[in-house]
Scaffold this motif. Structure first.
Motif, PDB file in Angstrom:
ATOM      1  N   PRO A 131       4.530 -39.284 -11.665  1.00  0.00           N
ATOM      2  CA  PRO A 131       4.510 -40.182 -10.510  1.00  0.00           C
ATOM      3  C   PRO A 131       3.198 -40.962 -10.394  1.00  0.00           C
ATOM      4  CG  PRO A 131       5.273 -37.984  -9.899  1.00  0.00           C
ATOM      5  CD  PRO A 131       4.735 -37.885 -11.287  1.00  0.00           C
ATOM      6  N   GLN A 132       3.316 -42.184  -9.907  1.00  0.00           N
ATOM      7  CA  GLN A 132       2.163 -42.992  -9.536  1.00  0.00           C
ATOM      8  C   GLN A 132       1.996 -42.860  -8.021  1.00  0.00           C
ATOM      9  OE1 GLN A 132       0.211 -44.855 -11.808  1.00  0.00           O
ATOM     10  NE2 GLN A 132       1.423 -43.657 -13.264  1.00  0.00           N
ATOM     11  N   ARG A 154       9.327 -39.807   4.066  1.00  0.00           N
ATOM     12  CA  ARG A 154       9.343 -39.164   2.752  1.00  0.00           C
ATOM     13  C   ARG A 154       8.160 -39.722   1.962  1.00  0.00           C
ATOM     14  NH1 ARG A 154      14.205 -39.330   0.560  1.00  0.00           N
ATOM     15  NH2 ARG A 154      15.311 -39.957   2.455  1.00  0.00           N
ATOM     16  N   PRO A 155       7.709 -39.028   0.922  1.00  0.00           N
ATOM     17  CA  PRO A 155       6.590 -39.557   0.138  1.00  0.00           C
ATOM     18  C   PRO A 155       6.995 -40.679  -0.819  1.00  0.00           C
ATOM     19  CG  PRO A 155       7.260 -37.417  -0.699  1.00  0.00           C
ATOM     20  CD  PRO A 155       8.031 -37.636   0.564  1.00  0.00           C
ATOM     21  N   GLN A 156       8.266 -40.747  -1.222  1.00  0.00           N
ATOM     22  CA  GLN A 156       8.694 -41.770  -2.160  1.00  0.00           C
ATOM     23  C   GLN A 156       8.741 -43.149  -1.502  1.00  0.00           C
ATOM     24  OE1 GLN A 156      10.430 -39.041  -1.368  1.00  0.00           O
ATOM     25  NE2 GLN A 156      11.175 -37.966  -3.182  1.00  0.00           N
ATOM     26  N   GLU A 191      11.375 -42.140  -7.139  1.00  0.00           N
ATOM     27  CA  GLU A 191      10.772 -40.835  -7.378  1.00  0.00           C
ATOM     28  C   GLU A 191       9.448 -40.950  -8.124  1.00  0.00           C
ATOM     29  OE1 GLU A 191      11.609 -37.953  -6.302  1.00  0.00           O
ATOM     30  OE2 GLU A 191      13.566 -38.421  -5.408  1.00  0.00           O
ATOM     31  N   GLU A 192       9.303 -41.964  -8.960  1.00  0.00           N
ATOM     32  CA  GLU A 192       8.096 -42.096  -9.779  1.00  0.00           C
ATOM     33  C   GLU A 192       6.993 -42.911  -9.110  1.00  0.00           C
ATOM     34  OE1 GLU A 192      10.785 -45.538 -10.925  1.00  0.00           O
ATOM     35  OE2 GLU A 192      10.971 -43.474 -10.232  1.00  0.00           O
ATOM     36  N   HIS A 193       7.255 -43.410  -7.900  1.00  0.00           N
ATOM     37  CA  HIS A 193       6.252 -44.174  -7.146  1.00  0.00           C
ATOM     38  C   HIS A 193       6.190 -43.584  -5.734  1.00  0.00           C
ATOM     39  CE1 HIS A 193       5.757 -47.233 -10.249  1.00  0.00           C
ATOM     40  NE2 HIS A 193       7.066 -47.203 -10.394  1.00  0.00           N
ATOM     41  N   ARG A 194       5.050 -42.975  -5.384  1.00  0.00           N
ATOM     42  CA  ARG A 194       4.960 -42.232  -4.129  1.00  0.00           C
ATOM     43  C   ARG A 194       3.677 -42.562  -3.373  1.00  0.00           C
ATOM     44  NH1 ARG A 194       7.325 -36.195  -5.179  1.00  0.00           N
ATOM     45  NH2 ARG A 194       9.015 -36.781  -6.597  1.00  0.00           N
ATOM     46  N   TRP A 195       3.757 -42.405  -2.061  1.00  0.00           N
ATOM     47  CA  TRP A 195       2.549 -42.445  -1.238  1.00  0.00           C
ATOM     48  C   TRP A 195       1.785 -41.142  -1.466  1.00  0.00           C
ATOM     49  CZ3 TRP A 195       1.877 -47.166  -0.005  1.00  0.00           C
ATOM     50  CH2 TRP A 195       2.951 -47.985   0.326  1.00  0.00           C
TER      51      TRP A 195
END
Length: 200
Positions: free
Chosen positions: A25-26, A61-63, A81-85
């Motif tokens: 994840p980024q 959500r973090p995504q 899913e691969e880009h999150r706060w």
């Protein structure tokens, strides 16, 4: 034969590891590294406290939740899913706003640490009503907030809609657009605290 099998297994392991590495994840932050200047008029409060940000459950959500450019008018959104706060979106937004507002006002951020007994606190509550991030286009957001000085007295109620252009088609550009939107909201809330009036 054994050597060939060993080499094949090693190659497969390398491919799997490379695949795992490419999907790591980024993480992104809404915090503004260069907060705006303190408003010129009025006296800043000594302490400000921001309540947890209220928002629709789909954003909590973090995504990153985004719309593709082609689906701008449709109901479909993508949960990346691969880009999150760096934390859940409601916590990320609250942290960015509380520090940003306090910095603009020259006040102490009492959101997590609290304030000394008997010290007047300006309490702020923010509600996220809309947050529509469209890849390659813009971030449309709508907020409302209340400001109450101390525990007594009436509160000021304001609202603001923002549309921030996104330069570039990648997720990094979209995250920067969300960061600028958050900074503009912090500016508006700080002005409402200083002027005791909603920004025009």
């Amino acid at each position: 034969m054994r050597t060939t099998n060993t080499q094949a297994a090693a190659l497969l392991a390398a491919v799997l590891l490379a695949g795992c590495a490419s999907t790591a994840p980024q993480y992104y932050s809404l915090a503004d590294a260069t907060p705006g200047a303190m408003p010129a008029s009025g006296a800043a409060p000594a302490f400000v406290e921001l309540a947890p940000v209220a928002m629709p459950e789909r954003f909590a959500r973090p995504q990153l939740v985004v719309r593709q450019k082609a689906a701008i008018d449709g109901p479909q959104v993508d949960i990346l899913e691969e880009h999150r706060w760096s934390s859940s979106f409601e916590n990320e937004l609250r942290d960015a706003l509380s520090s940003g507002i306090a910095g603009r006002l020259g006040a102490v951020d009492a959101t997590k640490s609290g304030s000394p007994r008997g010290q007047a606190v300006t309490r702020i509550a923010v509600q996220l009503r809309q947050f529509d991030a469209v890849q390659g286009r813009r971030v449309d957001a709508s907020f409302s907030w209340t400001v109450r000085r101390g525990d007594q007295g009436p509160s000021l109620a304001c609202q603001l809609s923002l549309s921030e252009p996104v330069e570039g088609g990648g997720i990094d550009a979209l995250a920067r657009g969300a960061q600028r939107t958050t900074a503009k909201l912090a500016d508006a809330i700080a002005r409402s605290v200083t002027a005791n009036a909603c920004p025009g």
